[in-house]
Motif scaffolding. Structure first.
Motif, PDB file in Angstrom:
ATOM      1  N   UNK A  45      58.540  45.783  47.367  1.00  0.00           N
ATOM      2  CA  UNK A  45      58.956  45.240  46.222  1.00  0.00           C
ATOM      3  C   UNK A  45      58.645  46.088  44.924  1.00  0.00           C
ATOM      4  N   UNK A  46      57.461  46.726  45.089  1.00  0.00           N
ATOM      5  CA  UNK A  46      56.561  47.399  44.138  1.00  0.00           C
ATOM      6  C   UNK A  46      55.939  46.474  42.975  1.00  0.00           C
ATOM      7  N   UNK A  47      55.841  45.293  43.677  1.00  0.00           N
ATOM      8  CA  UNK A  47      54.935  44.184  42.701  1.00  0.00           C
ATOM      9  C   UNK A  47      53.623  44.271  43.274  1.00  0.00           C
ATOM     10  N   UNK A  48      52.580  44.306  42.304  1.00  0.00           N
ATOM     11  CA  UNK A  48      51.232  44.349  42.796  1.00  0.00           C
ATOM     12  C   UNK A  48      50.512  43.460  41.866  1.00  0.00           C
ATOM     13  N   UNK A  49      49.464  42.946  42.622  1.00  0.00           N
ATOM     14  CA  UNK A  49      48.825  41.877  41.737  1.00  0.00           C
ATOM     15  C   UNK A  49      47.553  41.731  42.972  1.00  0.00           C
ATOM     16  N   UNK A  50      46.125  41.981  42.403  1.00  0.00           N
ATOM     17  CA  UNK A  50      44.852  41.706  42.937  1.00  0.00           C
ATOM     18  C   UNK A  50      44.963  42.230  44.558  1.00  0.00           C
ATOM     19  N   UNK A  51      45.417  43.472  44.362  1.00  0.00           N
ATOM     20  CA  UNK A  51      45.444  44.039  45.823  1.00  0.00           C
ATOM     21  C   UNK A  51      44.305  43.939  46.726  1.00  0.00           C
ATOM     22  N   UNK A  52      43.140  44.368  46.359  1.00  0.00           N
ATOM     23  CA  UNK A  52      42.092  44.237  47.265  1.00  0.00           C
ATOM     24  C   UNK A  52      41.708  42.843  47.549  1.00  0.00           C
ATOM     25  N   UNK A  53      41.616  41.755  46.729  1.00  0.00           N
ATOM     26  CA  UNK A  53      41.338  40.378  46.804  1.00  0.00           C
ATOM     27  C   UNK A  53      42.357  39.754  48.057  1.00  0.00           C
ATOM     28  N   UNK A  54      43.549  40.096  47.739  1.00  0.00           N
ATOM     29  CA  UNK A  54      44.547  39.574  48.575  1.00  0.00           C
ATOM     30  C   UNK A  54      44.748  40.108  50.203  1.00  0.00           C
ATOM     31  N   UNK A  55      43.795  41.108  50.117  1.00  0.00           N
ATOM     32  CA  UNK A  55      43.598  41.618  51.613  1.00  0.00           C
ATOM     33  C   UNK A  55      42.890  40.587  52.481  1.00  0.00           C
ATOM     34  N   UNK A  56      42.140  39.866  51.979  1.00  0.00           N
ATOM     35  CA  UNK A  56      41.291  38.814  52.683  1.00  0.00           C
ATOM     36  C   UNK A  56      41.524  37.598  52.186  1.00  0.00           C
ATOM     37  N   UNK A  57      42.240  37.341  51.223  1.00  0.00           N
ATOM     38  CA  UNK A  57      42.895  35.902  50.954  1.00  0.00           C
ATOM     39  C   UNK A  57      44.289  35.753  50.598  1.00  0.00           C
ATOM     40  N   UNK A  58      44.869  34.693  51.340  1.00  0.00           N
ATOM     41  CA  UNK A  58      46.397  34.939  51.344  1.00  0.00           C
ATOM     42  C   UNK A  58      46.884  34.141  50.066  1.00  0.00           C
ATOM     43  N   UNK A  59      46.954  34.955  49.092  1.00  0.00           N
ATOM     44  CA  UNK A  59      47.233  34.191  47.763  1.00  0.00           C
ATOM     45  C   UNK A  59      48.531  34.618  47.174  1.00  0.00           C
ATOM     46  N   UNK A  60      49.155  35.609  47.936  1.00  0.00           N
ATOM     47  CA  UNK A  60      50.466  36.000  47.226  1.00  0.00           C
ATOM     48  C   UNK A  60      51.111  36.420  48.454  1.00  0.00           C
ATOM     49  N   UNK A  61      52.643  36.206  48.477  1.00  0.00           N
ATOM     50  CA  UNK A  61      53.218  36.589  49.657  1.00  0.00           C
ATOM     51  C   UNK A  61      54.820  36.773  49.256  1.00  0.00           C
ATOM     52  N   UNK A  62      55.536  37.513  49.971  1.00  0.00           N
ATOM     53  CA  UNK A  62      57.121  37.501  49.648  1.00  0.00           C
ATOM     54  C   UNK A  62      58.006  37.270  51.009  1.00  0.00           C
TER      55      UNK A  62
END
Length: 186
Positions: A45-62
């Motif tokens: 999607x080319x949408x990015x947000x908190x990439x490092x944090x979401x590597x270990x917290x499932x806080x965003x998805x598509x």
């Protein structure tokens, strides 16, 4: 040296990547792909947000349907990050059910998440068959209880990524020039 290179058509790059993922899904008769890995979300999607944090917290998805634009489920107050991206049909607030935020409400949140996700899958994904890049067993079971056929699919996005689009090749040349320049300045 950068000026001598053609400009990267970022919109085309985004759409080409989305279409690469969708072609892989279509060739396997899979209705869609649920992405949690931030690198995969960015690729599709080319949408990015908190990439490092979401590597270990499932806080965003598509969810990437095989034939339509993606549906982004983003962290609270982050819908502006996907505004205007031609790869995303809509953005919704994500339902966060990892332990850090859910605590004792984890199971009801999983049920709420699964209800919404199954609804979107039934609406947008032919045959209710999806693949996932990563998903806790509780989430997978909840989707399967709602008649969503779920399989592992990290390999599918890897296949999509292995063939570079023309715009990706131009972008790689730009990156190489930047790196070479930086090394010369050291």
């Amino acid at each position: 040296k950068l000026a001598a290179l053609p400009a990267v058509d970022v919109e085309q790059l985004r759409m080409d990547r989305l279409h690469r993922v969708q072609a892989e899904l279509q060739s396997r008769e899979i209705g869609g792909m649920l992405l949690y890995d931030p690198i995969n979300v960015r690729y599709a999607t080319d949408c990015r947000n908190m990439q490092i944090w979401t590597m270990h917290n499932s806080a965003r998805y598509c969810l990437v349907p095989a034939e339509e634009k993606a549906v982004m489920f983003d962290f609270v107050n982050s819908a502006h990050l996907s505004a205007g991206l031609e790869t995303i049909a809509e953005t919704r607030p994500g339902t966060l059910w990892y332990n850090h935020t859910a605590g004792s409400k984890r199971q009801p949140l999983i049920e709420s998440w699964a209800d919404e996700m199954a609804s979107v899958v039934h609406e947008r994904c032919p045959n209710n068959r999806i693949v996932i890049d990563r998903l806790d067993a509780d989430g997978r079971a909840a989707l399967e209880q709602r008649q969503v056929n779920v399989s592992f699919g990290q390999d599918i996005i890897e296949y999509a990524r292995c063939i570079k689009t023309p715009q990706e090749l131009i972008a790689q040349k730009h990156s190489a020039v930047v790196c070479e320049t930086a090394l010369r300045l050291m």
